[in-house]
Design a protein around this motif. Structure first.
Motif, short mmCIF file in Angstrom:
data_model
loop_
_atom_site.label_atom_id
_atom_site.label_comp_id
_atom_site.label_asym_id
_atom_site.label_seq_id
_atom_site.Cartn_x
_atom_site.Cartn_y
_atom_site.Cartn_z
N MET A 125 2.28 31.86 45.66
CA MET A 125 2.92 30.87 46.53
C MET A 125 1.93 30.31 47.54
O MET A 125 1.92 29.11 47.82
N ALA A 126 1.09 31.19 48.08
CA ALA A 126 0.08 30.73 49.03
C ALA A 126 -0.88 29.74 48.38
O ALA A 126 -1.25 28.72 48.99
N GLN A 127 -1.29 30.01 47.16
CA GLN A 127 -2.20 29.11 46.45
C GLN A 127 -1.56 27.74 46.26
O GLN A 127 -2.22 26.71 46.48
N ALA A 128 -0.30 27.71 45.88
CA ALA A 128 0.37 26.43 45.65
C ALA A 128 0.50 25.63 46.93
O ALA A 128 0.30 24.41 46.96
N MET A 129 0.83 26.31 48.04
CA MET A 129 1.00 25.60 49.30
C MET A 129 -0.34 25.13 49.85
O MET A 129 -0.44 24.03 50.41
N ALA A 130 -1.39 25.92 49.68
CA ALA A 130 -2.71 25.48 50.11
C ALA A 130 -3.16 24.28 49.30
O ALA A 130 -3.77 23.33 49.84
N ALA A 131 -2.88 24.27 48.00
CA ALA A 131 -3.22 23.13 47.15
C ALA A 131 -2.45 21.88 47.55
O ALA A 131 -2.87 20.76 47.24
N SER A 132 -1.34 22.06 48.27
CA SER A 132 -0.55 20.93 48.76
C SER A 132 -0.92 20.56 50.20
O SER A 132 -0.21 19.77 50.83
N GLY A 133 -2.00 21.16 50.71
CA GLY A 133 -2.53 20.75 52.00
C GLY A 133 -2.31 21.69 53.16
O GLY A 133 -2.84 21.45 54.25
N ALA A 134 -1.55 22.76 52.96
CA ALA A 134 -1.26 23.68 54.06
C ALA A 134 -2.46 24.56 54.38
O ALA A 134 -3.34 24.78 53.54
N PRO A 165 3.31 34.21 37.60
CA PRO A 165 3.45 34.05 39.06
C PRO A 165 3.27 32.62 39.55
O PRO A 165 3.91 32.20 40.52
N ARG A 166 2.43 31.85 38.85
CA ARG A 166 2.20 30.46 39.29
C ARG A 166 3.46 29.62 39.20
O ARG A 166 3.57 28.57 39.86
N GLU A 167 4.43 30.08 38.39
CA GLU A 167 5.66 29.30 38.24
C GLU A 167 6.59 29.41 39.44
O GLU A 167 7.63 28.75 39.48
N LEU A 168 6.22 30.23 40.42
CA LEU A 168 7.00 30.32 41.65
C LEU A 168 6.47 29.37 42.73
O LEU A 168 7.17 29.08 43.70
N GLY A 169 5.25 28.88 42.52
CA GLY A 169 4.62 28.06 43.55
C GLY A 169 5.37 26.78 43.87
O GLY A 169 5.48 26.37 45.03
N GLY A 170 5.91 26.13 42.84
CA GLY A 170 6.60 24.86 43.06
C GLY A 170 7.83 25.02 43.95
O GLY A 170 8.11 24.16 44.79
N ALA A 171 8.55 26.12 43.78
CA ALA A 171 9.74 26.35 44.60
C ALA A 171 9.36 26.53 46.06
O ALA A 171 10.04 26.01 46.97
N ALA A 172 8.26 27.26 46.30
CA ALA A 172 7.81 27.47 47.68
C ALA A 172 7.36 26.16 48.32
O ALA A 172 7.71 25.87 49.48
N VAL A 173 6.59 25.38 47.58
CA VAL A 173 6.13 24.08 48.11
C VAL A 173 7.33 23.19 48.41
O VAL A 173 7.41 22.57 49.48
N TYR A 174 8.28 23.13 47.49
CA TYR A 174 9.45 22.28 47.69
C TYR A 174 10.21 22.65 48.96
O TYR A 174 10.48 21.80 49.83
#
Length: 266
Positions: free
Chosen positions: A28-37, A233-242
Motif C-alpha cells: 500500500m505504501a508503494q502504491a501511494m508513493a507512486a501516486s505522489g504521497a 499484495p500489489r492488488e491492494l494498492g489501488g484500494a488504499a490510493v482510492y
C-alpha cells in the motif's frame, strides 16, 4: 468546462502506514508513493524500514521511516511529533500493523487473546485518536471547498464478517475494527476527516505462509474465491490510493472488500 476526471493523486500528502516494512503495508505504501504521497513507513525493525526506504528513494519515490511499536503510545506520540516537524503535518494514517496466532479454542491462552486485541484494535483506536488531533489542526486555506483535513484507513479482513476455526482473537479484533470505523466516521466526518476500512481476502504474504504450506487449505481458498486464486499484495494498492485520494472525498464509514468475491457468495 469542469474537469470530470476523478483525482487519484496524493501529491504533498504525508501518510503514515503501520506495519509497512513488508507485506500488505509495504504494498500500500508503494502504491501511494507512486501516486505522489510521502509515505512514512512504520515497524519495529529499524533496519528493515531503512532498507525499504532506500528502495523507495532508488525508485524516485518519497518515503521516511518511523520505527516504533504500536503498543507503545509514548513512542508513537514522539514519532507523530517528528512527522509533523519533518513533513509539516499528517494527512493520512493506515492502521495495518498486526500478527496472527492460531490455536484450538481450548488451548488459546487469555494472554494471546488480549495481545491480538491490543495489537489490532486497541492500537488502531489509540493511534487514530492521536493522528486525528494532528489532522484537525490543519489550516483550511480555501473555505469555498469541502473541508478535507485527512483520512484514516483501518485494515480489516474477511474475518471482520466471517469466522474461521483457531483464530477467535483475530476475528474479534477485525470485527471490532468495523465498529471503530463507524464510530470514528461519525465523530470525525463532520470535521473533515474521513474514516474507512479495507477488508482483504487471502493474499500471498509472509503472515500467510503457514496457510500456503497447507495444500488442502490453499485449494479451499482457491475454490471458495470466485476469482479462483490468492491475491498479489500489489492488488491492494489501488484500494488504499482510492480511499486516500480526492476521488473518495464523499466516502466515509465504509469497508471496501478486496477479496476476489469471497464474502459476496455462498
Amino acid at each position: 468546462m469542469d474537469n470530470w476526471l476523478p483525482d487519484f493523486r496524493l501529491d504533498g500528502k504525508a501518510i503514515l502506514v503501520t506495519g509497512a516494512s513488508r507485506g500488505l503495508g509495504l504494498a500500500m505504501a508503494q502504491a501511494m508513493a507512486a501516486s505522489g504521497a510521502t509515505v512514512v513507513l512504520n515497524g519495529r525493525d529499524e533496519k528493515n524500514l531503512e532498507e525499504a526506504c532506500k528502495a523507495f528513494a532508488e525508485a524516485g519515490l518519497s518515503a521516511d521511516i518511523a520505527p516504533f511499536d504500536v503498543l507503545d503510545m509514548d513512542a508513537a506520540e514522539d514519532a507523530l511529533a517528528e512527522i509533523g516537524k519533518r513533513h509539516g503535518g499528517l494527512y493520512g494514517l493506515i492502521n495495518n500493523a498486526g500478527h496472527q496466532h492460531r490455536s484450538p479454542l481450548e488451548e488459546f491462552s487469555d494472554d494471546a487473546f488480549q495481545e491480538l486485541i491490543a495489537v489490532h484494535l486497541t492500537s488502531a483506536f489509540q493511534l487514530s485518536k492521536r493522528a486525528a488531533k494532528m489532522m484537525l489542526d490543519t489550516e483550511i486555506l480555501d473555505e469555498s471547498k469541502p473541508v478535507d483535513r485527512g483520512r484514516i484507513i483501518n485494515i480489516c479482513s474477511v474475518l471482520s464478517s466471517h469466522g474461521r476455526p483457531t483464530v477467535p482473537a483475530y476475528a474479534a479484533a477485525k470485527t471490532g475494527l468495523v465498529g471503530l470505523i463507524r464510530g470514528l466516521a461519525a465523530d470525525l466526518g463532520p470535521r473533515g476527516v474521513n474514516v474507512n476500512g479495507i477488508a482483504p481476502g487471502y493474499f500471498l504474504t509472509e503472515i500467510n505462509k503457514p496457510l500456503l504450506a497447507d495444500k488442502a487449505f490453499t485449494a479451499w481458498v482457491e475454490n471458495r474465491t470466485p476469482m479462483g486464486r490468492w491475491a498479489d499484495p500489489r492488488e491492494l494498492g489501488g484500494a488504499a490510493v482510492y480511499l486516500m485520494s480526492p476521488a473518495a472525498s464523499f466516502v466515509n464509514g465504509h469497508v471496501l472488500s478486496v477479496d476476489g468475491g469471497m464474502t459476496a457468495v455462498l
